[in-house]
Scaffold this motif. Structure first.
Motif, PDB file in Angstrom:
ATOM      1  N   ILE A 400     -29.057  62.215  27.114  1.00  0.00           N
ATOM      2  CA  ILE A 400     -28.555  63.674  28.018  1.00  0.00           C
ATOM      3  C   ILE A 400     -27.251  62.904  28.021  1.00  0.00           C
ATOM      4  N   GLN A 401     -26.138  63.364  27.912  1.00  0.00           N
ATOM      5  CA  GLN A 401     -24.815  62.538  28.042  1.00  0.00           C
ATOM      6  C   GLN A 401     -24.063  64.117  28.717  1.00  0.00           C
ATOM      7  N   PRO A 402     -23.621  63.184  30.241  1.00  0.00           N
ATOM      8  CA  PRO A 402     -23.116  64.786  31.322  1.00  0.00           C
ATOM      9  C   PRO A 402     -21.558  64.370  30.866  1.00  0.00           C
ATOM     10  N   GLY A 403     -20.314  65.375  31.160  1.00  0.00           N
ATOM     11  CA  GLY A 403     -19.283  64.970  30.894  1.00  0.00           C
ATOM     12  C   GLY A 403     -18.323  66.296  31.734  1.00  0.00           C
ATOM     13  N   ALA A 404     -17.659  66.113  32.517  1.00  0.00           N
ATOM     14  CA  ALA A 404     -16.878  66.513  33.093  1.00  0.00           C
ATOM     15  C   ALA A 404     -15.664  67.132  33.632  1.00  0.00           C
ATOM     16  N   VAL A 405     -14.176  67.834  33.831  1.00  0.00           N
ATOM     17  CA  VAL A 405     -13.278  67.518  33.872  1.00  0.00           C
ATOM     18  C   VAL A 405     -12.938  68.469  34.933  1.00  0.00           C
ATOM     19  N   SER A 406     -12.074  68.730  36.217  1.00  0.00           N
ATOM     20  CA  SER A 406     -11.465  69.818  37.411  1.00  0.00           C
ATOM     21  C   SER A 406     -10.296  69.779  37.507  1.00  0.00           C
ATOM     22  N   VAL A 407     -10.061  70.218  37.028  1.00  0.00           N
ATOM     23  CA  VAL A 407      -8.279  70.721  37.147  1.00  0.00           C
ATOM     24  C   VAL A 407      -7.384  71.372  38.393  1.00  0.00           C
ATOM     25  N   ASP A 408      -6.121  70.858  38.796  1.00  0.00           N
ATOM     26  CA  ASP A 408      -6.199  72.397  39.683  1.00  0.00           C
ATOM     27  C   ASP A 408      -5.105  72.969  38.865  1.00  0.00           C
ATOM     28  N   PRO A 409      -5.121  74.764  38.848  1.00  0.00           N
ATOM     29  CA  PRO A 409      -4.775  75.258  37.559  1.00  0.00           C
ATOM     30  C   PRO A 409      -3.314  75.726  37.955  1.00  0.00           C
ATOM     31  N   PRO A 653      -9.504  80.171  42.272  1.00  0.00           N
ATOM     32  CA  PRO A 653      -8.333  80.642  42.474  1.00  0.00           C
ATOM     33  C   PRO A 653      -7.778  79.101  42.146  1.00  0.00           C
ATOM     34  N   ASP A 654      -8.141  78.487  43.324  1.00  0.00           N
ATOM     35  CA  ASP A 654      -7.533  77.253  43.167  1.00  0.00           C
ATOM     36  C   ASP A 654      -7.638  76.299  42.472  1.00  0.00           C
ATOM     37  N   LEU A 655      -9.201  76.205  41.620  1.00  0.00           N
ATOM     38  CA  LEU A 655      -9.790  75.261  40.488  1.00  0.00           C
ATOM     39  C   LEU A 655     -10.611  75.274  39.244  1.00  0.00           C
ATOM     40  N   VAL A 656     -10.399  74.531  38.514  1.00  0.00           N
ATOM     41  CA  VAL A 656     -11.127  74.488  36.823  1.00  0.00           C
ATOM     42  C   VAL A 656     -12.148  73.491  36.930  1.00  0.00           C
ATOM     43  N   THR A 657     -13.544  73.769  36.287  1.00  0.00           N
ATOM     44  CA  THR A 657     -13.774  72.449  35.581  1.00  0.00           C
ATOM     45  C   THR A 657     -14.611  73.163  34.722  1.00  0.00           C
ATOM     46  N   SER A 658     -14.729  72.080  34.379  1.00  0.00           N
ATOM     47  CA  SER A 658     -15.116  72.335  32.815  1.00  0.00           C
ATOM     48  C   SER A 658     -16.316  71.486  32.620  1.00  0.00           C
ATOM     49  N   VAL A 659     -18.187  71.412  32.222  1.00  0.00           N
ATOM     50  CA  VAL A 659     -19.273  70.944  32.135  1.00  0.00           C
ATOM     51  C   VAL A 659     -19.778  70.856  31.129  1.00  0.00           C
ATOM     52  N   GLY A 660     -20.378  69.885  30.858  1.00  0.00           N
ATOM     53  CA  GLY A 660     -20.301  69.779  28.937  1.00  0.00           C
ATOM     54  C   GLY A 660     -22.147  69.089  29.519  1.00  0.00           C
ATOM     55  N   LEU A 661     -22.720  69.758  28.950  1.00  0.00           N
ATOM     56  CA  LEU A 661     -24.334  68.326  28.013  1.00  0.00           C
ATOM     57  C   LEU A 661     -24.288  68.200  27.058  1.00  0.00           C
ATOM     58  N   PHE A 662     -24.500  67.057  26.698  1.00  0.00           N
ATOM     59  CA  PHE A 662     -24.569  66.795  24.798  1.00  0.00           C
ATOM     60  C   PHE A 662     -25.540  65.428  24.616  1.00  0.00           C
ATOM     61  N   GLY A 663     -26.155  65.795  23.781  1.00  0.00           N
ATOM     62  CA  GLY A 663     -27.638  65.330  22.842  1.00  0.00           C
ATOM     63  C   GLY A 663     -27.016  64.066  21.715  1.00  0.00           C
ATOM     64  N   GLU A 664     -27.130  63.186  22.381  1.00  0.00           N
ATOM     65  CA  GLU A 664     -26.456  62.130  21.416  1.00  0.00           C
ATOM     66  C   GLU A 664     -27.502  61.167  21.274  1.00  0.00           C
ATOM     67  N   ASP A 665     -28.545  60.859  20.701  1.00  0.00           N
ATOM     68  CA  ASP A 665     -28.771  59.612  20.028  1.00  0.00           C
ATOM     69  C   ASP A 665     -28.163  57.594  21.210  1.00  0.00           C
ATOM     70  N   PRO A 666     -28.850  57.136  21.757  1.00  0.00           N
ATOM     71  CA  PRO A 666     -28.047  56.019  22.278  1.00  0.00           C
ATOM     72  C   PRO A 666     -27.582  55.121  20.818  1.00  0.00           C
ATOM     73  N   LYS A 667     -28.329  54.830  19.929  1.00  0.00           N
ATOM     74  CA  LYS A 667     -28.670  53.989  18.783  1.00  0.00           C
ATOM     75  C   LYS A 667     -27.263  54.883  18.163  1.00  0.00           C
ATOM     76  N   THR A 668     -27.652  55.497  17.078  1.00  0.00           N
ATOM     77  CA  THR A 668     -26.867  56.350  15.941  1.00  0.00           C
ATOM     78  C   THR A 668     -25.920  57.498  16.381  1.00  0.00           C
ATOM     79  N   LYS A 669     -26.147  57.652  17.732  1.00  0.00           N
ATOM     80  CA  LYS A 669     -24.851  58.345  18.050  1.00  0.00           C
ATOM     81  C   LYS A 669     -24.905  59.310  17.017  1.00  0.00           C
ATOM     82  N   ALA A 670     -25.814  59.779  16.906  1.00  0.00           N
ATOM     83  CA  ALA A 670     -26.144  61.202  15.976  1.00  0.00           C
ATOM     84  C   ALA A 670     -26.573  62.637  17.493  1.00  0.00           C
ATOM     85  N   HIS A 671     -26.082  63.827  16.929  1.00  0.00           N
ATOM     86  CA  HIS A 671     -26.250  64.781  17.449  1.00  0.00           C
ATOM     87  C   HIS A 671     -27.408  65.127  17.440  1.00  0.00           C
ATOM     88  N   VAL A 672     -28.400  65.382  18.637  1.00  0.00           N
ATOM     89  CA  VAL A 672     -29.528  65.113  18.691  1.00  0.00           C
ATOM     90  C   VAL A 672     -29.843  66.332  19.748  1.00  0.00           C
TER      91      VAL A 672
END
Length: 801
Positions: A400-409, A653-672
């Motif tokens: 499980i690999q989480p990623g997120a970005v938060s932006v002031d629109p 109205p004052d904050l945009v945030t995108s949160v994603g979770l990604f399945g990634e094999d830690p050895k092969t980097k393949a999507h799982v």
């Protein structure tokens, strides 16, 4: 001549004809006859003056024109030699005036300082990762790979390439800025004695110093200096650091194949880094690697049989630089990248030159990152997700690999970013990676395209939030009576029959948005996506893209939704507030641009997305969250094919945030698949309305103040449908139901709870297919990877149909 003839001659020319002379002994310039008078038909009289006919005498030179008198060949030749002489004298003077300076690139390197937006220190990145090695420690054929890559005539030239330098000077004077054709000696001089500035003065100094260095130093000394001062990416300066960074070996143990890769890498270190390169970068570095080895064969430095037997070397995974643990490395990495791109745009630098000009070069870079919001985002990810991961108990938890970005629109500033659990442990930045599908978070883009282009349905009705569509699962998409060969299933294969666009967005009904994409035109849909901030280069405009089957990053999705929040004005998220180096300040572009879609279209999308939160797939995790306190929220969930990614991108109205979770094999980097992670009960799905929405809510409601959207629209969640849709099954009005695609919490539900989402209009009959029925045991099957995982947002299956 008789008297009559003599008389006629006098009448014509006024003179007695001269006696004829022998043809074998004519007088120079004479046109006379033997009798001494002009011959019959002559046009000149005595003294070479024109005759009565007006023609010049034979042999007389015509008068020179003004242009010929000014630009005679003698004057042109004289001017040319004069200019050459002045150039030679000038160059001799320059040669005598310019001395080889004392300098050492490593000693001149300075730390970069990175600060939060409030001025407090985030990180210092200043240790130069370099270990000088003697040339004798580098295998001879590895040495030759650099010569083959950069300067085949290195051992025979005088240290300069006059043609390449002249081209560089012309490019600089014309504003192109890029220099080509430098020899190894010139590049060494630039690295060790000078800098990367693209100016005429620097280029002339480089030329003179290179000539002197070539006279004063041996070729081996120059080559050693070159390979020890060059930058190879991964914070590696010099061949020894590069050998360790890419192959985990010392320079003396490098093979020819590995040496050829390092030599190829110098052209564009970041783009050519195999571990993080995209398809284009891998193609280019492979071609460059082959070019190096082929040159060695051509020069007789490598037998062709050995070259033909060589294979591209295995590149080791990168490790983070010291001092950049936790989230620091991800923040610094993005700041460096954005500054490099700005220098490339301003000064015309190549990517390699820009990297060398930024990394550890004495910059003070202040980020837009808010220290408190950054801490809040990291805490939300930890409390809602990573604290529940235990890869010792469940192998999938390590994927499980989480990623997120938060932006002031309103400003476009990136105020917080989460790139992964630790920069040392996971080099890839999950906030900026673009290799996972955004799934149903792409559906608002389709609606925006429809509104922007005033699109209509197949029967000519305008597409609005209240437009009715056939919501039947696996409904064949039609293009004016022609089937386009695409029939995506809905979530859990539920049939909705006629359903409004608003309700289809709430429930993420695939069949509706697949048909809408064709109604609008997929070219227009992808064009709108590009305008909003998605990199659509190379993407096909096909109906399958309506399921969000392309690749996108949390950074891109945050920018798209920030543009919605900013009423259609383009938002290009920026992490850099200011960048200074000594007395130099780089101008950072304004992240807020002009309108790319109309305000009405953008505001209508926002209005519709409030329905997803209040009565759709994000209801439980966001709308019912006790921290909400009446805050207005718009957003969209998404879960990709086979549960390999899960998203929630939302905004106040004052904050945009995108949160994603990604399945990634830690050895092969393949999507799982991410199914069964954290010990979730059957069906074990991680959905957009689950952990991503929970992280979003825990973060957002803790850092924002209560505010209301200022919308210019008459459509959306608050507007009742103009028509009453017919349903395949009689619905019972249950607006407070729990969507199956997003469990209320990430804790296991009670045994009586069925995780299957019930639509806001609950069918009174059980659908013909109920793939998400609760099994007798909540434990995962023996081999969950072999099962057909369910897509909670209806994005599963038939992407190519």
């Amino acid at each position: 001549m008789g008297r009559a003839e003599e008389r006629r001659a006098r009448q014509r020319g006024g003179h007695r004809a001269a006696p004829k002379r022998r043809r074998s002994a004519p007088e120079a310039g004479s046109a006379s006859t033997a009798g001494g008078a002009p011959a019959a038909g002559s046009t000149a009289g005595a003294g070479g003056k024109p005759t009565a006919g007006g023609k010049p005498a034979a042999g007389a030179k015509p008068p020179k024109s003004l242009i010929r008198r000014i630009f005679g060949w003698k004057k042109i030749l004289g001017t040319f030699f004069g200019v050459c002489l002045l150039g030679i004298l000038g160059f001799i003077g320059l040669y005598l005036y310019v001395d080889v300076p004392e300098g050492n690139a490593a000693a001149q390197r300075q730390s970069n300082i990175y600060k939060f937006s409030d001025g407090t220190i985030l990180a210092r990145d200043g240790e130069v990762n370099r270990e000088i090695v003697d040339l004798s420690k580098v295998p001879r054929k590895v040495q030759l790979t650099f010569v083959a890559a950069e300067n085949k005539s290195f051992y025979h030239d005088a240290g300069v390439d006059f043609k390449g330098t002249a081209r560089g000077l012309l490019n600089t004077l014309s504003g192109k800025g890029k220099q080509g054709g430098s020899t190894i000696t010139q590049q060494y001089v630039k690295n060790f004695y000078l800098n990367q500035d693209q100016t005429v003065t620097r280029k002339l100094k480089e030329l003179v110093i290179s000539l002197k260095v070539d006279r004063e130093k041996s070729k081996d000394d120059i080559l050693a200096g070159y390979i020890n001062t060059s930058y190879y990416g991964r914070n590696a300066y010099g061949i020894q650091a590069a050998a360790q960074a890419y192959f985990r070996v010392d320079a003396e143990d490098l093979s020819v194949q590995q040496g050829a890769y390092l030599a190829a890498l110098l052209q564009a270190p970041s783009q050519y880094d195999w571990a993080v390169a995209g398809p284009t970068g891998k193609k280019l570095v492979t071609a460059r690697w082959n070019y190096v080895l082929d040159n060695m064969v051509e020069e007789g430095w490598l037998p062709k049989a050995k070259r033909d037997a060589m294979h591209f070397p295995k590149i080791m995974e990168p490790k983070g630089a010291p001092g950049l643990d936790g989230q620091k490395g991800y923040l610094v990495e993005l700041a460096n990248q954005q500054l490099e791109h700005q220098l490339m745009a301003e000064q015309g630098l190549t990517q390699s030159q820009a990297e060398g000009a930024v990394v550890e070069n004495g910059w003070t870079i202040t980020l837009n990152v808010d220290r408190k919001k950054q801490a809040a985002l990291e805490k939300a990810v930890k409390t809602r997700l990573t604290s529940k991961l235990d890869k010792k108990k469940r192998k999938v938890d390590g994927d499980i690999q989480p990623g997120a970005v938060s932006v002031d629109p309103k400003t476009g500033r990136i105020v917080a970013l989460y790139g992964g659990q630790n920069y040392y442990e996971h080099y890839y930045n999950n906030a900026t990676r673009k290799d996972y599908q955004p799934a149903s978070t792409f559906k608002p883009v389709i609606l925006a395209a429809a509104l922007e282009h005033n699109a209509t349905t197949q029967d000519g009705k305008p597409i609005t939030a209240d437009t009715l569509y056939d919501g039947t699962s696996r409904h064949q998409v039609q293009d004016h009576g022609r089937k386009v060969g695409f029939a995506p299933p809905n979530e859990d294969d539920v049939d909705y029959d006629d359903i409004t666009v608003q309700q289809a967005m709430n429930k993420s009904v695939n069949s509706v948005f697949a048909q809408m994409g064709v109604d609008v035109g997929m070219d227009e849909v992808m064009g709108t996506a590009n305008k909003l901030g998605m990199d659509t280069k190379g993407m096909q405009a096909v109906p399958a893209q309506t399921l969000g089957s392309m690749g996108a990053s949390p950074l891109e999705m945050a920018g798209i939704y920030a543009t919605f929040a900013n009423h259609g004005n383009k938002v290009t998220p920026s992490i850099i507030k200011s960048a200074e180096q000594k007395d130099r300040t780089v101008d950072i572009p304004d992240p807020i641009g002009g309108p790319v879609i109309s305000r009405t279209a953008a505001d209508t999308v926002t209005s519709v997305l409030t329905g997803v939160v209040d009565d759709g797939t994000a209801k439980t995790s966001v709308a019912s969250n006790p921290l909400r306190d009446g805050q207005q929220v718009a957003g969209k969930t998404g879960t990709s094919d086979e549960n390999k990614s899960a998203w929630f991108t939302g905004y106040t109205p004052d904050l945009v945030t995108s949160v994603g979770l990604f399945g990634e094999d830690p050895k092969t980097k393949a999507h799982v698949t991410m199914r069964w992670a954290t010990g979730l009960p059957a069906p074990g799905r991680i959905n957009g309305g689950g952990y991503p929405a929970e992280i979003w809510a825990a973060y957002t409601f803790g850092v924002t103040a209560k505010a209301e959207f200022d919308l210019d629209t008459t459509q959306g969640a608050a507007v009742a449908p103009t028509e009453t849709p017919s349903w395949t099954h009689s619905p019972s009005q249950t607006p407070s139901q729990t969507p199956s695609s997003e469990p209320p919490t990430s804790e296991p539900p009670s045994p009586s709870h069925t995780p299957s989402r019930t639509p806001s209009h609950t069918p009174s009959q059980t659908p013909s297919q109920t793939p998400s029925q609760t099994p007798s045991s909540s434990a995962p099957p023996t081999d969950p990877a072999t099962e057909d995982p369910l897509d909670p947002d209806g994005d599963l299956g038939q992407l190519g149909q």
